[in-house]
Design a protein around this motif. Structure first.
Motif, short mmCIF file in Angstrom:
data_model
loop_
_atom_site.label_atom_id
_atom_site.label_comp_id
_atom_site.label_asym_id
_atom_site.label_seq_id
_atom_site.Cartn_x
_atom_site.Cartn_y
_atom_site.Cartn_z
N ALA A 191 -11.29 21.83 -10.24
CA ALA A 191 -10.11 21.96 -11.10
C ALA A 191 -9.22 23.05 -10.52
N PRO A 192 -7.93 22.86 -10.58
CA PRO A 192 -7.04 23.90 -10.04
C PRO A 192 -7.15 25.18 -10.84
N ALA A 193 -7.18 26.28 -10.12
CA ALA A 193 -7.25 27.58 -10.77
C ALA A 193 -5.92 27.85 -11.48
N PRO A 194 -5.98 28.58 -12.59
CA PRO A 194 -4.72 28.89 -13.26
C PRO A 194 -3.83 29.73 -12.34
N LYS A 195 -2.58 29.37 -12.28
CA LYS A 195 -1.66 30.03 -11.38
C LYS A 195 -1.21 31.36 -11.99
N VAL A 196 -1.32 32.42 -11.22
CA VAL A 196 -0.92 33.74 -11.66
C VAL A 196 0.52 33.96 -11.21
N THR A 197 1.37 34.35 -12.15
CA THR A 197 2.78 34.57 -11.80
C THR A 197 2.91 35.87 -11.03
N GLN A 198 4.02 36.00 -10.31
CA GLN A 198 4.27 37.22 -9.53
C GLN A 198 4.35 38.43 -10.46
N GLN A 199 4.90 38.23 -11.64
CA GLN A 199 5.03 39.33 -12.59
C GLN A 199 3.65 39.80 -13.06
N GLU A 200 2.75 38.87 -13.34
CA GLU A 200 1.39 39.24 -13.75
C GLU A 200 0.65 39.95 -12.63
N LYS A 201 0.84 39.45 -11.40
CA LYS A 201 0.20 40.05 -10.25
C LYS A 201 0.70 41.48 -10.05
N MET A 202 2.02 41.68 -10.19
CA MET A 202 2.63 43.00 -10.04
C MET A 202 2.07 43.97 -11.08
N LYS A 203 1.94 43.49 -12.31
CA LYS A 203 1.43 44.33 -13.40
C LYS A 203 0.00 44.77 -13.12
N LYS A 204 -0.84 43.83 -12.67
CA LYS A 204 -2.25 44.15 -12.38
C LYS A 204 -2.36 45.11 -11.21
N CYS A 205 -1.63 44.83 -10.13
CA CYS A 205 -1.69 45.70 -8.95
C CYS A 205 -1.17 47.10 -9.27
N ASN A 206 -0.12 47.18 -10.08
CA ASN A 206 0.44 48.46 -10.48
C ASN A 206 -0.59 49.28 -11.26
N VAL A 248 0.84 -1.20 0.00
CA VAL A 248 0.00 0.00 0.00
C VAL A 248 0.87 1.25 0.00
N CYS A 249 1.92 1.25 0.80
CA CYS A 249 2.80 2.43 0.92
C CYS A 249 3.57 2.70 -0.37
N ALA A 250 3.86 1.67 -1.14
CA ALA A 250 4.64 1.82 -2.37
C ALA A 250 3.77 2.17 -3.57
N ALA A 251 2.45 2.18 -3.40
CA ALA A 251 1.54 2.44 -4.51
C ALA A 251 1.67 3.90 -4.98
N GLU A 252 1.22 4.15 -6.19
CA GLU A 252 1.23 5.50 -6.75
C GLU A 252 0.35 6.41 -5.91
N PRO A 253 0.71 7.70 -5.81
CA PRO A 253 -0.12 8.61 -5.04
C PRO A 253 -1.49 8.77 -5.69
N THR A 254 -2.51 8.88 -4.87
CA THR A 254 -3.87 9.05 -5.37
C THR A 254 -4.05 10.50 -5.84
N ALA A 255 -5.17 10.74 -6.49
CA ALA A 255 -5.47 12.09 -6.97
C ALA A 255 -5.57 13.05 -5.78
N GLN A 256 -6.17 12.59 -4.69
CA GLN A 256 -6.31 13.44 -3.50
C GLN A 256 -4.93 13.78 -2.91
N GLN A 257 -4.02 12.79 -2.90
CA GLN A 257 -2.69 13.05 -2.38
C GLN A 257 -1.95 14.05 -3.26
N SER A 258 -2.11 13.92 -4.56
CA SER A 258 -1.47 14.86 -5.48
C SER A 258 -2.04 16.27 -5.30
N LYS A 259 -3.36 16.35 -5.13
CA LYS A 259 -4.01 17.64 -4.93
C LYS A 259 -3.53 18.27 -3.62
N MET A 260 -3.41 17.45 -2.58
CA MET A 260 -2.94 17.94 -1.28
C MET A 260 -1.52 18.49 -1.41
N LYS A 261 -0.68 17.78 -2.16
CA LYS A 261 0.71 18.22 -2.34
C LYS A 261 0.75 19.56 -3.07
#
Length: 93
Positions: free
Chosen positions: A56-71, A17-30
Motif C-alpha cells: 500500500a502506498p505510504a501516506p505522503k508527507v507534505t513539505q510543510q509537515e516535513k519542515m515542521k518535524k525537521c525544525n 491492448v494499447c487502448a485498454a485501461e492502465p493496470t494497477a502496476q502501471q498506475s503504481k509505476m506512474k
C-alpha cells in the motif's frame, strides 16, 4: 494477401491492448515515478524498488509537515551544524 491479413490482425489487436485501461502496476509505476522526481542514481533506484514492492502506498508527507518535524528535531543546533542537519533532514523521505 495472407501477409496483409496477418498484419492487419496484429495491428487491430495492438490497438485494443494499447487502448485498454492502465493496470494497477502501471498506475503504481506512474505514482512512484512522480514521487521519485528529484532523485537520481542509486537513491532513485532504491526508492523505486521500495515504492514498487510496497503493498500500500505510504501516506505522503507534505513539505510543510516535513519542515515542521525537521525544525523541531534541530532544536539546540546552530550555524553550519543546523544548516547541514536541515539539508539532510529535508532531503530524506
Amino acid at each position: 494477401m495472407k501477409k496483409l491479413f496477418v498484419a492487419s490482425l496484429i495491428l487491430s489487436l495492438c490497438g485494443a491492448v494499447c487502448a485498454a485501461e492502465p493496470t494497477a502496476q502501471q498506475s503504481k509505476m506512474k505514482t512512484c515515478n512522480a514521487d521519485a522526481s528529484g532523485k537520481k542514481g542509486d537513491e532513485r533506484k532504491a526508492f523505486m524498488k521500495q515504492c514498487l514492492s510496497a503493498d500500500a502506498p505510504a501516506p505522503k508527507v507534505t513539505q510543510q509537515e516535513k519542515m515542521k518535524k525537521c525544525n523541531a528535531d534541530a532544536t539546540g543546533k546552530k550555524g553550519d551544524e543546523r544548516k547541514g542537519f536541515m539539508k539532510e533532514c529535508l532531503s530524506n523521505k
